[in-house]
Design a protein around this motif. Sequence first.
Motif, PDB file in Angstrom:
ATOM      1  N   PHE B 174      56.076  33.732  46.055  1.00 14.27           N
ATOM      2  CA  PHE B 174      55.763  33.466  47.468  1.00 14.27           C
ATOM      3  C   PHE B 174      56.973  33.827  48.352  1.00 14.27           C
ATOM      4  CE2 PHE B 174      55.728  30.613  51.151  1.00 14.27           C
ATOM      5  CZ  PHE B 174      54.500  30.963  51.703  1.00 14.27           C
ATOM      6  N   VAL B 177      57.360  37.623  48.727  1.00 13.77           N
ATOM      7  CA  VAL B 177      56.358  38.205  49.620  1.00 13.77           C
ATOM      8  C   VAL B 177      56.691  37.897  51.077  1.00 13.77           C
ATOM      9  CG1 VAL B 177      53.928  38.174  50.283  1.00 13.77           C
ATOM     10  CG2 VAL B 177      54.566  38.225  47.870  1.00 13.77           C
ATOM     11  N   GLN B 178      57.159  36.675  51.312  1.00 10.12           N
ATOM     12  CA  GLN B 178      57.540  36.315  52.690  1.00 10.12           C
ATOM     13  C   GLN B 178      58.677  37.220  53.178  1.00 10.12           C
ATOM     14  OE1 GLN B 178      55.731  34.376  54.632  1.00 10.12           O
ATOM     15  NE2 GLN B 178      54.458  34.269  52.781  1.00 10.12           N
ATOM     16  N   LYS B 181      57.379  40.579  54.021  1.00  9.96           N
ATOM     17  CA  LYS B 181      56.671  40.546  55.300  1.00  9.96           C
ATOM     18  C   LYS B 181      57.649  40.558  56.472  1.00  9.96           C
ATOM     19  CE  LYS B 181      52.592  37.934  55.766  1.00  9.96           C
ATOM     20  NZ  LYS B 181      51.812  36.718  55.375  1.00  9.96           N
ATOM     21  N   LYS B 197      46.784  39.142  42.262  1.00 14.06           N
ATOM     22  CA  LYS B 197      45.660  38.936  43.180  1.00 14.06           C
ATOM     23  C   LYS B 197      46.045  38.020  44.347  1.00 14.06           C
ATOM     24  CE  LYS B 197      40.765  37.501  42.858  1.00 14.06           C
ATOM     25  NZ  LYS B 197      40.668  36.950  44.187  1.00 14.06           N
ATOM     26  N   GLY B 198      46.740  36.928  44.016  1.00 12.54           N
ATOM     27  CA  GLY B 198      47.125  35.961  45.046  1.00 12.54           C
ATOM     28  C   GLY B 198      47.959  36.600  46.133  1.00 12.54           C
ATOM     29  N   VAL B 199      48.898  37.455  45.740  1.00 15.58           N
ATOM     30  CA  VAL B 199      49.774  38.119  46.704  1.00 15.58           C
ATOM     31  C   VAL B 199      48.956  38.960  47.673  1.00 15.58           C
ATOM     32  CG1 VAL B 199      51.541  39.911  46.939  1.00 15.58           C
ATOM     33  CG2 VAL B 199      51.813  38.111  45.226  1.00 15.58           C
ATOM     34  N   ASP B 201      45.724  38.900  48.381  1.00 17.15           N
ATOM     35  CA  ASP B 201      44.794  38.154  49.231  1.00 17.15           C
ATOM     36  C   ASP B 201      45.519  37.424  50.358  1.00 17.15           C
ATOM     37  OD1 ASP B 201      42.847  39.148  47.672  1.00 17.15           O
ATOM     38  OD2 ASP B 201      42.426  37.283  46.565  1.00 17.15           O
ATOM     39  N   SER B 202      46.750  36.967  50.093  1.00 15.61           N
ATOM     40  CA  SER B 202      47.474  36.241  51.138  1.00 15.61           C
ATOM     41  C   SER B 202      48.014  37.180  52.219  1.00 15.61           C
ATOM     42  CB  SER B 202      48.620  35.441  50.518  1.00 15.61           C
ATOM     43  OG  SER B 202      49.656  36.319  50.160  1.00 15.61           O
ATOM     44  N   LEU B 203      48.161  38.466  51.889  1.00 14.30           N
ATOM     45  CA  LEU B 203      48.755  39.393  52.852  1.00 14.30           C
ATOM     46  C   LEU B 203      47.789  39.817  53.947  1.00 14.30           C
ATOM     47  CD1 LEU B 203      50.863  41.725  50.544  1.00 14.30           C
ATOM     48  CD2 LEU B 203      51.716  40.501  52.538  1.00 14.30           C
ATOM     49  N   GLY B 204      46.577  40.184  53.525  1.00 10.79           N
ATOM     50  CA  GLY B 204      45.600  40.674  54.489  1.00 10.79           C
ATOM     51  C   GLY B 204      45.998  41.967  55.168  1.00 10.79           C
ATOM     52  N   ARG B 223      41.247  43.200  50.254  1.00  9.06           N
ATOM     53  CA  ARG B 223      41.464  42.100  49.333  1.00  9.06           C
ATOM     54  C   ARG B 223      41.522  42.706  47.948  1.00  9.06           C
ATOM     55  NH1 ARG B 223      40.817  37.154  51.234  1.00  9.06           N
ATOM     56  NH2 ARG B 223      40.171  36.242  49.272  1.00  9.06           N
TER      57      ARG B 223
END
Lengths: 308, 226
Positions: B174, B177-178, B181, B197-199, B201-204, B223
């Motif tokens: 997490f 990824v932050q 971003k 997958k989680g990464v 989906d959280s990005l969009g 996604r």
Amino acid sequence: MWWINAKRIIKYGSIGFIRNSFVSLSTILVMTITLFVIGSLIFIGAILTTTLNQVRDKVDVNVYFVTTAPEGNILSLKKSIEALPEVKSVEYISKEQALEAFRMRHQNDQLTLQALDELDENPLGASLSIRAKETSQYEGIAKFLESDAAVTAGETPIIEKINFFQNKAAIDRLTRVIDSSEQFGLAIIIFLLIASVMITLNTIRLAIYTARDEISVMKLVGAENSYVRGPFVFEGVLYGVVAGIVTLVLFYPLTLWLGPITEGFFNDINIFQYYLDNFGQIFLIIMGTGIFLGAVSSYLAVRRYLKV
Amino acid sequence: MIYFDNVSKIYNGSSPALEGVTLSIEPSEFVSIVGHSGAGKTTLLKMLLAEDRPTDGSVFFESTNIHNLNREGLNRLRRRIGMVFQDFRLLPNKTAYENIAFAMEAAGRNEEEIATDVPYVLDLVDLGDKIWNFPRELSGGEKQRVAIARAIVNQPDVVIADEPTGNLDPVSTFDIVQILKKINDLGTTVILATHNKGVIDSLGRRVITMDSGRVVRDDKTGRYAL
């Protein structure tokens, strides 16, 4: 820019040298052995050369003259022999000197001296002792003496004998021994040199193999090839310098200890004295070889991993 | 900004690692590339860094075909791209500071810039207190943050992250990824290859899906769909 790069290369080379202390230590050890071999070869070469020169110096050809030979003829023969290019030196031993030497040699042998005193005149002839530059040249000199016109004074020959023909076999053999020992010595030197250089090359290659990932990362962040290579080459130079100093220091007690032994055994060369007398030259050879080996091996070893 | 023109790569006659890939990436985009292992993600990124040559097609960075660059040009290109790897690839004998400083030195930056920028980027990735630690003294997440700091310190136009979270726990993932971003928000193009997958989906953000060396989907706000 150039100066900044040079400074960074030196800095990172030194840091690598210190932080990879185990790798540095083992590389220096191997390199020290190599340089030690090279140094030993210098000493062995010096011993071999002086010993061979000594043996060579002991060889000569003596021309013995008949007792009636006029001194003038002998001296003119001496002149013409000295003019030969192969001849290193010619020594004239007069009848009187020969007698003196004979008396000295037999000073404890009263019987012989008495017998000598019985004679009215000096029974010994004069002689010339000839040294050639090379042992292989004695034959030519002997041939010259046989054919030369100066050998006869009027009708009677003045030369009684030339001892070359008795010594021929010995001289020939000595010539062969000197030639082959020089060749053999050279072969061993070349062999040892190649072997030790290869071992050093391989050791440094292994040391750099451990850094191959590092090199690929450097390339990926966009470092120039020369910039990647620099610290490794500098590290190699450091290996060479340290190994060279260790070798030179090691030779001091070793030659000090071996000096009297070599002097007793080879009687003309004290290895310690030789080390001191030729220190400048030996220093340059050992240090130069160390630095060259370290730098070139590192350069070649890094080159493999630069192709990213 | 980056344009792949019908790029194919075949290793030694086996099935192609890339097949007819055509795609373009705009400045300041955040693009994720997803796919199973062996789908061709890493090969695609290698083409972009010119670590490998395509068998067919060409790759453009701005208007230069990067496989026509000479060594000097390639070094310059690589300094405009920051790389982050799954296995961090930090130099083990250098501290966090030196690892980052090295990338700046390679780019020919001077000592003053290094002295101010390195602590700054380490602060940016929240490692201001680990500046003199060696990689072996850092956790996986911390190593990856050092690697990201190294990637961004030369203010590259593009940051490429190849499975940067592959070796990390969810919390570190997490964080990473932050940070990516944040870098993108500052205007840097980010290309992220992952199969997390989680990464995704959280990005969009834009998602390019690859399978067997081909691009099978390209969604603007995708996604994870495989």
